[in-house]
Design an enzyme around this catalytic site. Structure first.
Site, PDB file in Angstrom:
ATOM      1  CB  ALA A  66      -0.877  -0.017   1.247  1.00 30.51           C
ATOM      2  N   GLY A 112       0.408  -4.904   1.065  1.00 28.43           N
ATOM      3  CA  GLY A 112      -0.805  -4.959   0.246  1.00 28.43           C
ATOM      4  C   GLY A 112      -0.599  -5.670  -1.087  1.00 28.43           C
ATOM      5  CD  GLU A 115      -2.405  -7.326   3.395  1.00 31.42           C
ATOM      6  OE1 GLU A 115      -2.054  -6.179   3.018  1.00 31.42           O
ATOM      7  OE2 GLU A 115      -2.959  -7.535   4.487  1.00 31.42           O
ATOM      8  CD  GLU A 135       1.747  -5.324   5.913  1.00 27.19           C
ATOM      9  OE1 GLU A 135       2.503  -6.283   6.178  1.00 27.19           O
ATOM     10  OE2 GLU A 135       1.006  -5.304   4.916  1.00 27.19           O
TER      11      GLU A 135
END
Ligand code: COA
Length: 260
Positions: A66, A112, A115, A135
């Site tokens: 992200a 992300g 993910e 993260e």
């Protein structure tokens, strides 16, 4: 629709979405997540699309996570909203799509990015891929389903280790632990994804959609996967594809499925 952050090609029922922010290692900013939602939705709604491949542009990254610059200043409420909205419009959305989605991981798949690859129905990696959920090195945890999907794929212990160390694994290790189905050279990545897609496309799209639902229901809280399988199995008997598939077998010819 015109997209700024993604590219789409379509050929003979196969759609390829390429996340196209190579200078930012294809990091998922808000606009890209929204565009991916629109693209997956419109391709899934189009009966001509039989399989979707998702990959990243350039030779370095699938998606490096992200976009950290967009959420670094967020408070508690905004953080929760970021995860909830992202899961709803992209990550759960992709996982529950009725069109098969293959992630072709061509470099970094971090946070992300991993993910998103895990939300796809299965994954193929090239030998330069580096996968991880870093993260906790940023003081946060995976928020786009990573704490749930990683243990489903690699087991709880391996997932715990990957999340706690914030480390990256390569394609061979990812293959060994079940995170990806194949590890191949960079030049073989898309050809292999396309080859698997062409095998999928020979089969009934409507049956595949019901199979995706039944398999996903095994991982849905409060849903009995076996019961779901019985329901989805029964529904197939009312479809044109079931009549065509069984008739073609008995007539010793190749089935021509309409997806109805
Ligand atoms: N969010 C925002 N920008 C990112 C990004 C991310 N997740 N990942 C990479 N970028 C940007 C960098 O800021 C840099 O931009 P700049 O050139 O404007 O400074 C550009 O992409 C290239 O990245 P860079 O770090 O210079 O490449 P590298 O080869 O040295 O390192 C990584 C590659 C993947 C190891 C490194 O970019 C990284 O650690 N990224 C963050 C990974 C992460 O924590 N993801 C989870 C987010 S929740």
């Amino acid at each position: 629709m015109n997209y700024e952050n993604i590219l789409i090609t379509q050929e003979n029922g196969l759609a390829t979405i390429t996340i196209n922010r190579p200078k930012k290692l294809n990091a998922l900013n808000k606009a890209t997540i929204q565009e991916l939602h629109e693209a997956f939705k419109s391709l899934n709604d189009d009966a001509n699309t039989k399989v979707i491949i998702i990959t990243g542009s350039g030779e370095k990254a699938f998606v490096a996570g992200a976009d950290i610059s967009e959420f670094a200043h967020f408070n508690v409420t905004q953080g929760e909203e970021l995860a909830r909205n992202g899961q709803a419009i992209l990550f759960d959305f992709v996982a529950n799509l009725s069109t098969p989605v293959i992630a072709a991981i061509n470099g970094f798949a971090l946070g992300g990015g991993l993910e998103l690859a895990m939300a796809a129905h299965f994954r193929i990696a090239s030998d330069n891929a580096k996968m991880g959920l870093p993260e906790v090195s940023l003081g946060v945890i995976p928020g786009y389903g990573g704490t749930q999907r990683l243990p489903q794929l690699v087991g709880k212990g391996k997932a715990m280790e990957m999340v706690m160390t914030a480390g990256m694994i390569g394609a061979d290790e990812a293959l060994a632990c079940g995170l990806v189905n194949y590890a191949v050279s960079q030049e073989d990545l898309l050809p292999l994804a396309q080859k698997i897609a062409s095998k999928i496309m020979r089969n009934s799209p409507v049956a595949i959609a019901h199979a995706i639902k039944a398999i996903n229901d095994n991982y849905t809280d409060g849903t009995n996967g076996f019961e779901s399988e019985i329901t989805q199995f029964g529904i197939c008997f009312g479809t044109d594809d079931f009549k065509e598939g069984t008739t073609a077998f008995l007539e010793k010819r190749k089935a021509t499925f309409t997806g109805k």
